[in-house]
Structure formats: structure tokens, C-alpha cells
Motif scaffolding. Structure first.
Motif, mmCIF file in Angstrom:
data_model
loop_
_atom_site.group_PDB
_atom_site.id
_atom_site.type_symbol
_atom_site.label_atom_id
_atom_site.label_comp_id
_atom_site.label_asym_id
_atom_site.label_seq_id
_atom_site.Cartn_x
_atom_site.Cartn_y
_atom_site.Cartn_z
ATOM 1 N N SER A 66 67.697 35.131 -108.771
ATOM 2 C CA SER A 66 67.636 36.331 -107.933
ATOM 3 C C SER A 66 67.461 37.533 -108.843
ATOM 4 O O SER A 66 67.996 37.568 -109.961
ATOM 5 C CB SER A 66 68.935 36.489 -107.115
ATOM 6 N N LEU A 117 64.414 35.055 -105.700
ATOM 7 C CA LEU A 117 63.112 34.997 -106.367
ATOM 8 C C LEU A 117 62.525 33.595 -106.281
ATOM 9 O O LEU A 117 61.401 33.406 -105.832
ATOM 10 C CB LEU A 117 63.268 35.419 -107.834
ATOM 11 N N THR A 118 63.309 32.592 -106.694
ATOM 12 C CA THR A 118 62.802 31.220 -106.670
ATOM 13 C C THR A 118 63.985 30.257 -106.729
ATOM 14 O O THR A 118 65.116 30.637 -107.011
ATOM 15 C CB THR A 118 61.878 30.956 -107.868
#
Length: 469
Positions: free
Chosen positions: A93, A99-100
Motif C-alpha cells: 500500500s 497498490l498490489t
């Protein structure tokens, strides 16, 4: 009372049970510590790999013209591949925005005050559950200083606990087997130790059971030092029984002889009185018959008193007694019989209470015998003095104005059935012997002195006394 007597606690079982409880408690404590230690050791080992992987993953997050990108480092996952049966999850994050990775990874617990730093050198570790499995999660926070304001990057890397649990079991189970083995070995050694520790009691019991009824010799057994007090107590008890038996046999033998004489005299006097036709001679024979009856009655009474005192000496506990009160009570009881013999009794108590540990019945019997002796030996119209004193030694003094006892006979008068060379009154020969037995039982001594101007002074001197109960 009978329930208490019939209840005999099993000492060996109690010792084994108490020891087993202590050993099992210590074993459970050791097992608990071992479980905690094995879990911490397993976590510490695999946390190192997780730490290495998350640091590599943190270095793979960068910002370029297209925004934040992550170049997944193969080496990071290769490190974690040392636990091939485990699965790995991650979430990255930036500034709180996903984010992923796995968006649904469990939320990390709130960071403590010491963890409130913007950039961490080492990640935080915590346990959680994800996809129905327990996982170990590492959380690392970094700042991207390439832009203003700084971006906060948070990387979370989770790994299932299969390898950790396996390592924990590999550490824990051998330790548990060792603890259980030690526990059972200790219990076995403890049982053997208790058996051999209590074996001397069994040896003493068997030695006593094998004895013949009249075997009163001391027990000689190679028992341990800790059991010697019990053996000494048993031998002391046996010695007392031996003394009692010897004394009973001696007294019974002498008493039988002493009783046969007055019984034979009774028969002879009775036959003579029956055949005597002259009234004056018959009256003398009847008077002699009455005197023998009195002697026989006195002897039997003294023998019964002796038997009663022997029993009390071995069964009664000594209690606090005040001698002034007992002596006064005896004097009052003997005052009238003394007056019938034309003898006065005078009583002079001590200036302070005289307390001893004693048996009131035995002390009363002793004073009865000694005062009755003094009255019997005192001439008519004289006085027998009973004086109690506290100095120079606590004592009871009994003084009469009779003919006294020659010095060479003063020790002999304490022998049973000894009547002396100058006895002038009817006596069994047991009174002085009983008095000495009572005095010795109370730690006192009887001493005979010449009285002034004539007669005998009997001194009962006590070794211990006190002025309060």
C-alpha cells in the motif's frame, strides 16, 4: 474415637502420592515452557527468512513517470521457498491506498508507541488467519523521499505456518518424550526409595512378631540412624515391662509367703480356741485370732495399694499439685484415728505454696503411710508434727517422740515386709516401701533422722518445685 483408632493412614501411599503430585506439577510446568520455547524457536527461524524477503520486497518498490511500480524480486521468494509446503501472500500500500497483492490480507494490529517511527529498519511480526489458515505476517513501513511530501509505503508479507509447526513439533516431541521418561523414571525410583526407606519399620515389626511372650531382651537390629529413636523407645518400653514383670514376680512370691503365715496362724488359733475349755485361755486365743485377722487385712490392703500404685505409675500423667493442701487434707483425715490412740497431730504449712508435678492419690497414700507409722510409734499423750518448709530445701517433715529407728536399720525399713527388730505394733512391713516408691516416682527422697528430744524425723525432700502451678 473408635473411628479414629481404626483409621490407619497408608504412609507409603501418602508419600508416593504427594511426591507424584509434585513431580507431575513440575513436569506440566516444564512441558508448558517447552511448548512456548519450541514455538518461539520455530518463529525465530522462519522470521529471519520472512525478514529477508520483505526487505528485498521493500527495495523493489519505486516511483517512475507512470507512478509506483513493483519489480518482484525472484530472490525474495526463493528465500521463502525453503518452506515449499507453505504459501506466501503479500500486500503493498502507498499512502494508505492498495497498490498490489492480496487486498484482503488481515489488518495489522495497531502499532505500539515504540513502533511509531516513519521508516522501520526491521519489520513487525504478528500472527493472523487468512483463507482459513493461520499465517505469520511481517509488516514493514518505508518512506519514499524522492517526492514532496514523502510517500508512505507499507509492505505486508504473510506466510502460512506449516513449516513452522513442523519445526516446532520436531523440537517439542523429543523434549516431551524426555520429560515423560524422566517423570516415570523418577516415580519408579521414588517408589523404590520409599520402600527401602520404610523397610526398617517392617524389620522391627517382624522382629517383635517373632518374639516369644517372655522374651523381653532388647531388640538388636541394624537399622538406619533415623530409625534409632524408635528402636530405643521400643527397647526402653521392653525394659520397663521387664522391670514390671520382675517386680510383680518378686512381690507375688514374697506376698504369697507373707499371706501363708497369718493364714496358718488363723487356722491354728481357731482350732485351739475351738478345743480350749478354759474361758480365760479361750479369750486370749480369740484376741490373738482377731489380731491375726487385722494383720491379714492390713497386709492385703497394702498389697492392693501397691498394685494400684504400680498401675498408676505407668498410666497416669503427673499434674500440678499443691503440697500444703494435700498434707492438710491427710492430717484432717488421720486426726480422729490418732486421737483414738491418744496422739495429737499438729500441722504447720509452708510460708508459700509448694507446687510439684505429681499424682495426688500416690502422694496421699505416701503421707498416709508415713503419718500412720509416726502415730503408731508415738507414745500416748504426745504429738506428731507435720511441717512443710521451702528452705533450705522444699520438704515435708514428720516428727514423732517414739523410740526412733537405730541407724543400722534405717535403710532396711524400706525393704518389703521388713518389720524391724523393735516393732511394737501391728504392721504389714509394706508401708515404708510403698512410701519410698511414691517418693522416687516424684523425684523425691525420704531421709530418716533422729528427732529432738527423742523419736524419729522423716524428711521427704523434693528436688523440684515452684510457687505457681
Amino acid at each position: 474415637m473408635s473411628a479414629v483408632v481404626n483409621h490407619h493412614p497408608h504412609l507409603r501411599r501418602r508419600l508416593l502420592l504427594l511426591s507424584a503430585v509434585v513431580l507431575i506439577g513440575l513436569s506440566l510446568l516444564a512441558m508448558g515452557l517447552m511448548v512456548s520455547y519450541s514455538k518461539k524457536t520455530a518463529d525465530r527461524s522462519y522470521d529471519l527468512m520472512l525478514n529477508s524477503a520483505i526487505l528485498q520486497l521493500a527495495n523493489a518498490v519505486r516511483h517512475d513517470e507512470q507512478g509506483f511500480v513493483v519489480d518482484m524480486p525472484v530472490s525474495a521468494f526463493a528465500t521463502l521457498a525453503q518452506a515449499p509446503q507453505d504459501r506466501v501472500f503479500y500486500r503493498i500500500s502507498v499512502n494508505g491506498s492498495f497498490l498490489t497483492g492480496y487486498h484482503s490480507l488481515p489488518t495489522a494490529p495497531a502499532r505500539t508507541h515504540s513502533q511509531q517511527q516513519l521508516t522501520q529498519q526491521q519489520p513487525d511480526f504478528f500472527d493472523a488467519h487468512f483463507s482459513g489458515e493461520p499465517v505469520r505476517v511481517a509488516r514493514l513501513t518505508r518512506l519514499n523521499t524522492e517526492r514532496q511530501p514523502f510517500d508512505e509505503i507499507q509492505i505486508e508479507l504473510a506466510q502460512t505456518r506449516l513449516a513452522r509447526e513442523q519445526l516446532k513439533d520436531e523440537i517439542l516431541y523429543p523434549a516431551l518424550e524426555l520429560i515423560l521418561g524422566l517423570l516415570f523414571s523418577a516415580l519408579l525410583l521414588l517408589w523404590l526409595g520409599i520402600y527401602y526407606a520404610l523397610r526398617p519399620f517392617t524389620l522391627i515389626a517382624r522382629a517383635l512378631a517373632r518374639r516369644r511372650p517372655r522374651d523381653l531382651t532388647p531388640l538388636l537390629l541394624p537399622v538406619p540412624k533415623e530409625t534409632l529413636p524408635l528402636l530405643h523407645t521400643i527397647n526402653h518400653f521392653i525394659a520397663r515391662q521387664q522391670q514390671m514383670l520382675e517386680r510383680m514376680e518378686s512381690t507375688t512370691s514374697v506376698a504369697a509367703h507373707q499371706l501363708r503365715t497369718p493364714l496358718a496362724s488363723l487356722r491354728a488359733l481357731s482350732e485351739n480356741a475351738r478345743d480350749e475349755v478354759e474361758p480365760a485361755k479361750r479369750q486370749r486365743l480369740l484376741a490373738g485370732l482377731i489380731e491375726q485377722c487385722d494383720l491379714l487385712s492390713l497386709t492385703v490392703n497394702h498389697l492392693l495399694n501397691q498394685a494400684m500404685l504400680d498401675h498408676r505409675f505407668h498410666s497416669q500423667e503427673l499434674l500440678p499439685l499443691e503440697l500444703n493442701a494435700i498434707a492438710k487434707k491427710v492430717c484432717l483425715a488421720l486426726a480422729v484415728p490418732a486421737l483414738q490412740r491418744q496422739v495429737e497431730l499438729s500441722f504447720e504449712p509452708a510460708t508459700s505454696p509448694l507446687w510439684i508435678q505429681g499424682d495426688e492419690i500416690a502422694i496421699t497414700q505416701m503421707l498416709n503411710n508415713l503419718i500412720d507409722n509416726a502415730v503408731a510409734h508415738a507414745p500416748a499423750h504426745t504429738r506428731v508434727e507435720i511441717v512443710l518448709r521451702t528452705s533450705p530445701a522444699p520438704a515435708i517433715l514428720i516428727r514423732d517422740l517414739g523410740s526412733g529407728i537405730p541407724p543400722e536399720e534405717r535403710e532396711k525399713v524400706f525393704a518389703r515386709f521388713y518389720r524391724g527388730s523393735q516393732h511394737r505394733y501391728l504392721g504389714s512391713g509394706l508401708g515404708m516401701a510403698i512410701a519410698r516408691d511414691v517418693a522416687e516416682h516424684h523425684g523425691a527422697g525420704i531421709h530418716l533422722h533422729d528427732n529432738e528430744p527423742s523419736g524419729l524425723e522423716v524428711e521427704i525432700r523434693f528436688n523440684t518445685y515452684r510457687s505457681t502451678p
